[in-house]
Design an enzyme around this catalytic site. Structure first.
Site, PDB file in Angstrom:
ATOM      1  N   ALA A  17       0.321   8.641 -37.223  1.00 44.01           N
ATOM      2  CA  ALA A  17      -0.289   9.536 -37.988  1.00 44.01           C
ATOM      3  C   ALA A  17      -0.459  10.568 -37.114  1.00 44.01           C
ATOM      4  CB  ALA A  17      -1.647   8.941 -38.730  1.00 44.01           C
ATOM      5  N   THR A  62     -10.159  13.178 -27.176  1.00 48.94           N
ATOM      6  CA  THR A  62     -10.763  13.818 -26.146  1.00 48.94           C
ATOM      7  C   THR A  62     -12.167  13.372 -26.001  1.00 48.94           C
ATOM      8  OG1 THR A  62      -9.208  15.701 -26.948  1.00 48.94           O
ATOM      9  CG2 THR A  62     -11.195  16.112 -25.445  1.00 48.94           C
ATOM     10  N   THR A 117      -6.045  11.305 -34.691  1.00 46.62           N
ATOM     11  CA  THR A 117      -4.738  10.798 -34.421  1.00 46.62           C
ATOM     12  C   THR A 117      -4.474   9.426 -34.275  1.00 46.62           C
ATOM     13  OG1 THR A 117      -4.302  12.887 -33.633  1.00 46.62           O
ATOM     14  CG2 THR A 117      -2.489  11.421 -33.132  1.00 46.62           C
ATOM     15  N   GLU A 176      -5.752  19.667 -33.191  1.00 49.10           N
ATOM     16  CA  GLU A 176      -6.010  20.388 -34.297  1.00 49.10           C
ATOM     17  C   GLU A 176      -5.137  20.849 -35.184  1.00 49.10           C
ATOM     18  OE1 GLU A 176      -9.931  20.108 -34.867  1.00 49.10           O
ATOM     19  OE2 GLU A 176      -9.358  18.641 -33.024  1.00 49.10           O
ATOM     20  N   SER A 202       0.264  15.026 -37.000  1.00 50.83           N
ATOM     21  CA  SER A 202      -0.141  16.108 -37.546  1.00 50.83           C
ATOM     22  C   SER A 202      -0.401  15.728 -39.271  1.00 50.83           C
ATOM     23  CB  SER A 202       1.015  17.343 -37.605  1.00 50.83           C
ATOM     24  OG  SER A 202       1.262  17.522 -36.368  1.00 50.83           O
ATOM     25  N   GLN A 224       3.373  24.316 -36.724  1.00 54.33           N
ATOM     26  CA  GLN A 224       4.019  24.102 -38.157  1.00 54.33           C
ATOM     27  C   GLN A 224       2.995  23.808 -39.226  1.00 54.33           C
ATOM     28  OE1 GLN A 224       4.825  23.096 -34.898  1.00 54.33           O
ATOM     29  NE2 GLN A 224       6.679  23.998 -34.724  1.00 54.33           N
TER      30      GLN A 224
END
Length: 397
Positions: free
Chosen positions: A136, A164, A132, A374, A138, A378
Site C-alpha cells: 500500500a 520518517t 505506507t 505525502e 500511494s 499522480q
C-alpha cells in the site's frame, strides 16, 4: 488574503533562517555522508524550537483545521507559521529539518485530529507518521495493518515502511483498519509510543537524499495500544469514508510543499550567485535576455506560483476553509517545481553543480522525495480532479 508575510511571523522567519544558515548549512554535507548518524547539533535547538512553538503555534507541526469560519476578519495561525518556518529551514537542509526533535509529520497528524486530552498527552512528543506498507503506497485505502478491539485496547498487527524518523521519534502515528472487510471507512490513526511491546524497528533504509533523516521499517506484532490513543472519531461511518483520517493530509501536504520551496529557492539563489555577477536584471526586455537569464526568470516565476499556492492552502486551513484541493495543488506544483529547479540549476552550473564542492548536487538529490511522499504527483492530480468534478474516489480512480 494579503501576500506579505504577516508581521507577527517575521521574527520566526528570521530565526528559522538563522538556524538554516548558521547551524544547518555548516553540517549539511557531514550528515549527508554519515547516513543514519543522529545530528547531535540539533539537540541544542530543542529548547529554542519549543519556545518558538509555544509562542507562534509551531515551526513544523500543524494546527487543527477548524470546521467553522472565523467570524472576525482573517487569521494567520499555526498552518501559516509552519510553512513560513519550514521554507527557511529547508533553505538550509531538508534532511536536517526532518530530523528536528518533536517536529515530525506525526505531530501534524496529532494536531490535525486529536482531542484536547490527546493534545495534552502527545503534544510535546516527537511523533513520526506510519502510513505506507509493502502493498500500500500511494493508495492509502489499501492499508492492511489491522487494529482489533480487545477490552480497553486495540491490538495492532502489520508492517509499515518508509517511516520518517521512525527510529528516533518518541511515538509513531500508525494508520490501521478496524475492520478490513468494511474498506477505507474503517481506517483510523493510532498513537503508538516508543517501547510499546510488539512494536519493532526492523531496518533503516539507505536513500538517494535527505540522508540526515532516518527512514525506518517497523513491524507491529500483537501490539497492544489503549483505545484512548485512537485519534479522532472511533465510529466507522461508511458514508463519510475515511475523511477524518485523510484530513491529516490537508495539513501535511502544504508542509511538504514548503520544504520543496525552501530547497528550490536555495538552488536558485546559489546558481545566480555563481553565474551572474550582479544578479538578474528585471528591467530587460524579453529580446535582450540571454538564454541563462530567461531560464532563471522562468524558474523564479514557477517558484513564486508554488509559494503562493502553498500560502493559500495554509491560510485556508487557519481560517476554517476546506482546503483539500488547494493542499494537493500546492503539493503537486511545489514538488514538480523543486525537482525541475534543483536539477536544472545543477546542469546550468556545470562541474560546480555536479561536484561535492557545492551543495547543489545534494539539493537535487534531496528534492526528489518531496515529489513522492505525502502522495505522488499522480495522486495529487487525481485528488484535484475529484474535487473539481465533484467525483468520489470510487467514481474517479
Amino acid at each position: 488574503m494579503y501576500l506579505e508575510i504577516p508581521g507577527k511571523f517575521k521574527g520566526l522567519v528570521g530565526q528559522a533562517h538563522q538556524v538554516a544558515r548558521q547551524v544547518f548549512r555548516p553540517i549539511s554535507r557531514k550528515y549527508d555522508r554519515a547516513e543514519h548518524d543522529y545530528p547531535v547539533e540539533l539537540d541544542m535547538l530543542a529548547a529554542l524550537l519549543d519556545a518558538m512553538n509555544d509562542a507562534t503555534g509551531g515551526i513544523a507541526g500543524s494546527g487543527k483545521l477548524s470546521q467553522q469560519k472565523h467570524s472576525e476578519g482573517v487569521r494567520n495561525g499555526t498552518n501559516m507559521s509552519t510553512v513560513l518556518g519550514l521554507i527557511e529551514l529547508c533553505w538550509g537542509d531538508t534532511g536536517l529539518a526532518l530530523s528536528l526533535p518533536r517536529q515530525g509529520l506525526g505531530n501534524s497528524a496529532i494536531a490535525a485530529v486529536a482531542n484536547d486530552e490527546q493534545l495534552q498527552r502527545f503534544g510535546h512528543k516527537w511523533a513520526a507518521m506510519a502510513i505506507t506498507e509493502p502493498e500500500a503506497g500511494s493508495d492509502s485505502a489499501a492499508i492492511r495493518t489491522t487494529a482489533i478491539a480487545d477490552g480497553d485496547d486495540y491490538i495492532i498487527n502489520g508492517e509499515k515502511i518508509y517511516v520518517t524518523s521512525g527510529e528516533r521519534a518518541e511515538a509513531v502515528v500508525v494508520w490501521a483498519s478496524l475492520n478490513p472487510n468494511i474498506g477505507r471507512a474503517a481506517i483510523k490513526s493510532f498513537v503508538v509510543e516508543k517501547g510499546t511491546p510488539g512494536m519493532e524497528v526492523v531496518r533503516l533504509e539507505k536513500k538517494l537524499g535527505i540522508k540526515a533523516s532516518d527512514t525506518a521499517a517497523i513491524t507491529f506484532t500483537n501490539c497492544r495500544v489503549p483505545k484512548a490513543n485512537l485519534l479522532g472519531n472511533p465510529e466507522v461511518d461508511t458514508k463519510k469514508g475515511f475523511g477524518g483520517v485523510m484530513q491529516t493530509f490537508d495539513n501535511t501536504r502544504p508542509v511538504v510543499a514548503a520544504m520543496a520551496i525552501g530547497v528550490a529557492r536555495a538552488s536558485l539563489e546559489r546558481t545566480q550567485e555563481l553565474l551572474l555577477n550582479k544578479g538578474l536584471n528585471y528591467t530587460k526586455s524579453d529580446q535582450d535576455l540571454t538564454a541563462l537569464e530567461a531560464s532563471l526568470l522562468e524558474m523564479e516565476a514557477d517558484l513564486e506560483a508554488a509559494r503562493l499556492l502553498t500560502l493559500k492552502a495554509a491560510w485556508m486551513a487557519d481560517n476554517g476553509q476546506p482546503n483539500s484541493k488547494e493542499a494537493s495543488m500546492a503539493k503537486a506544483k511545489a514538488g514538480r517545481v523543486a525537482n525541475h529547479i534543483t536539477l536544472e540549476c545543477t546542469r546550468l552550473c556545470g562541474p560546480a553543480g555536479y561536484l561535492e564542492d557545492e551543495l547543489l548536487e545534494k539539493w537535487a538529490r534531496d528534492s526528489k522525495i518531496l515529489d513522492i511522499f505525502e502522495g505522488t504527483q499522480q495522486i495529487q492530480k487525481l485528488i484535484i480532479a475529484r474535487r473539481i468534478l465533484g467525483k468520489s474516489s470510487s467514481e474517479l480512480k
